[in-house]
Design a protein around this motif. Structure first.
Motif, PDB file in Angstrom:
ATOM      1  N   LYS A   7       0.829  -1.195   0.000  1.00  0.00           N
ATOM      2  CA  LYS A   7       0.000   0.000   0.000  1.00  0.00           C
ATOM      3  C   LYS A   7       0.874   1.259   0.000  1.00  0.00           C
ATOM      4  O   LYS A   7       1.958   1.251   0.585  1.00  0.00           O
ATOM      5  CB  LYS A   7      -0.908   0.034   1.234  1.00  0.00           C
ATOM      6  CG  LYS A   7      -1.935  -1.090   1.302  1.00  0.00           C
ATOM      7  CD  LYS A   7      -2.808  -0.949   2.542  1.00  0.00           C
ATOM      8  CE  LYS A   7      -3.894  -2.007   2.594  1.00  0.00           C
ATOM      9  NZ  LYS A   7      -4.787  -1.821   3.773  1.00  0.00           N
ATOM     10  N   TRP A  58       0.455   5.413   0.891  1.00  0.00           N
ATOM     11  CA  TRP A  58      -0.334   6.537   1.392  1.00  0.00           C
ATOM     12  C   TRP A  58       0.323   7.806   0.866  1.00  0.00           C
ATOM     13  O   TRP A  58       1.485   8.081   1.148  1.00  0.00           O
ATOM     14  CB  TRP A  58      -0.341   6.536   2.918  1.00  0.00           C
ATOM     15  CG  TRP A  58      -1.220   7.593   3.530  1.00  0.00           C
ATOM     16  CD1 TRP A  58      -0.848   8.850   3.931  1.00  0.00           C
ATOM     17  CD2 TRP A  58      -2.622   7.496   3.802  1.00  0.00           C
ATOM     18  NE1 TRP A  58      -1.923   9.528   4.441  1.00  0.00           N
ATOM     19  CE2 TRP A  58      -3.030   8.731   4.379  1.00  0.00           C
ATOM     20  CE3 TRP A  58      -3.573   6.494   3.630  1.00  0.00           C
ATOM     21  CZ2 TRP A  58      -4.340   8.973   4.771  1.00  0.00           C
ATOM     22  CZ3 TRP A  58      -4.878   6.740   4.021  1.00  0.00           C
ATOM     23  CH2 TRP A  58      -5.252   7.963   4.592  1.00  0.00           C
ATOM     24  N   GLY A  97      -4.105   5.236  -0.743  1.00  0.00           N
ATOM     25  CA  GLY A  97      -4.910   6.137   0.069  1.00  0.00           C
ATOM     26  C   GLY A  97      -4.111   7.415   0.224  1.00  0.00           C
ATOM     27  O   GLY A  97      -3.055   7.575  -0.382  1.00  0.00           O
ATOM     28  N   PHE A 136      -5.583   2.855   7.550  1.00  0.00           N
ATOM     29  CA  PHE A 136      -5.325   2.351   6.193  1.00  0.00           C
ATOM     30  C   PHE A 136      -4.184   1.349   6.151  1.00  0.00           C
ATOM     31  O   PHE A 136      -4.195   0.410   5.353  1.00  0.00           O
ATOM     32  CB  PHE A 136      -4.981   3.544   5.287  1.00  0.00           C
ATOM     33  CG  PHE A 136      -4.519   3.186   3.906  1.00  0.00           C
ATOM     34  CD1 PHE A 136      -5.431   2.907   2.902  1.00  0.00           C
ATOM     35  CD2 PHE A 136      -3.161   3.159   3.590  1.00  0.00           C
ATOM     36  CE1 PHE A 136      -5.003   2.591   1.616  1.00  0.00           C
ATOM     37  CE2 PHE A 136      -2.721   2.846   2.317  1.00  0.00           C
ATOM     38  CZ  PHE A 136      -3.659   2.566   1.326  1.00  0.00           C
ATOM     39  N   THR A 165       3.077  -0.929   4.075  1.00  0.00           N
ATOM     40  CA  THR A 165       2.599   0.393   3.671  1.00  0.00           C
ATOM     41  C   THR A 165       3.724   1.418   3.733  1.00  0.00           C
ATOM     42  O   THR A 165       4.504   1.429   4.692  1.00  0.00           O
ATOM     43  CB  THR A 165       1.434   0.853   4.568  1.00  0.00           C
ATOM     44  OG1 THR A 165       0.363  -0.094   4.459  1.00  0.00           O
ATOM     45  CG2 THR A 165       0.926   2.232   4.155  1.00  0.00           C
TER      46      THR A 165
END
Length: 392
Positions: free
Chosen positions: A2, A4, A54, A137, A142
């Motif tokens: 992921k 961000w 995100g 999130f 991440t």
């Protein structure tokens, strides 16, 4: 995996999202991704090219598709069929409201905001919200990447920036004049043990307090300011003069750009840190400072098409002065977006290998790499390759 993104609805972030989703759907190839070069074979084992996104954003948009559609209509920087093919994926990406504290008049103009909501919040409240957003999130794979607009330079204050205790005291005492948005985002990321990459000239993690936090929490981080255009050419070309023992007596760089990035940089306080980031590289390569002019001017009709005109005056054998010129003309989001993905992948690789603190080997991606004076693109690439192959 992921990512961000700080500045999630900007053209770089949304182009990275669209490109990544297009790769996943096998609509495009992987041209532009450094991490997909043969030298980095095996990185998929640590950071596969399947990524969820995100982020934080200050501008009111419904989702990443709406934001990118606006950018696309101004720039048409890739085939519309690709945008429509990933529309559903982008519509699912909804950014959280971020902070723009001490980001200057340029960012106010960007957001068309007379006031910013976070001005009525304490630093503690801002940090708590940023941290909660990231935590809701994030997973163990991440990365936080800052692609937000350039902030004005914040005056360094040893009392608050020199140690983690001092930084947290700044937050506790609500000393807003010493804080910037990029610092607060970086602090929230590191507190959540999330690797952080600073793709902007803003300070981010580049203060002793946050470097201390990264060590304490064993988090890898890297920055600053993605090297994507004129400076990439400059730091690739300048070593040629050094290798041939030609003296560069002057180097003029004149950059024009439009779009939201150009609008922000049309404000003097926001432009200052960008000029500093671009201007330091020659001394680091040559070991001396030739006369230099670095200008960045807003040119609205160019939108995201950044153009640079460079003039080099150099001295050769028998003292003869000669000239070299080049023009860089590229869509900034197209050259920058894949690097956002690259940096995130290499930071995840570093994390999985137990590395933390400043990952100097990622200096290849930055104009002002932290904790190193090496800005020669050739040497930076060699360092990156050797680091990866030694540790994979």
């Amino acid at each position: 995996m992921k990512i961000w993104l700080i500045g999630a609805y900007g053209i770089v972030s949304t182009t990275a999202m669209a490109g990544q989703k297009a790769i996943e759907k096998e609509l495009i190839d992987k041209t532009g991704l450094v991490s997909e070069l043969p030298q980095f074979e095996g990185i998929d084992k640590y950071a596969p090219l399947k990524i969820d996104f995100g982020g934080h954003e200050i501008r009111p948009k419904s989702n990443a598709y709406e934001a990118l559609l606006e950018h696309w209509e101004a720039n048409k920087h890739f085939d519309k069929e690709i945008l429509e093919a990933v529309r559903e994926d982008l519509e699912k990406i909804v950014a959280r409201k971020g902070t723009a504290i001490n980001c200057g008049e340029g960012v106010r103009a960007l957001g068309k905001l007379e006031t910013l909501e976070d001005e009525n919040k304490t630093l503690g409240e801002i940090v708590d919200q940023l941290s909660k957003d990231m935590k809701s999130f994030a997973d163990d794979e991440t990365v936080v990447i800052n692609t937000a607009s350039t902030e004005p330079m914040i005056k360094y204050e040893e009392k608050y920036h020199g140690s983690l205790d001092g930084f947290e005291k700044m937050i506790e005492e609500d000393k807003k004049e010493y804080a910037s948005a990029s610092m607060l985002y970086a602090y929230a990321a590191l507190k959540n043990r999330l690797p952080y990459g600073n793709f902007t000239p803003s300070v981010g993690t580049n203060i002793p307090a946050l470097k201390e936090l990264a060590i304490e929490n064993k988090v890898p981080h890297a920055g600053n300011d993605g090297k994507t255009g004129e400076t990439l050419v400059k730091t690739t070309l300048a070593p040629m003069f050094a290798y041939r023992n030609l003296e560069v007596v002057g180097w003029m760089s004149y950059n024009i750009l439009g779009d939201l990035d150009g609008l922000v940089l049309s404000f003097k306080e926001n432009k200052e840190s960008k000029v500093v980031s671009k201007d330091k590289v020659l001394e680091k390569i040559f070991g001396y400072s030739p006369y230099s002019i670095t200008q960045i001017e807003y040119f609205p009709s160019l939108v995201d098409n950044k153009t640079a005109f460079d003039f080099v005056h150099f001295k050769g054998f028998m003292g003869k002065l000669m000239k070299f010129y080049f023009i860089w003309d590229a869509i900034d989001a197209i050259v920058a977006a894949p690097l956002v993905i690259d940096i995130a992948r290499f930071l995840i690789f570093a994390k999985k290998k137990g590395m933390y603190g400043v990952i100097k080997e990622l200096g290849f991606f930055f104009k002002s790499p932290m904790d190193t004076d090496e800005v020669n693109t050739h040497k930076q690439f060699e360092i990156l390759v050797n680091w990866f192959q030694r540790n994979r």
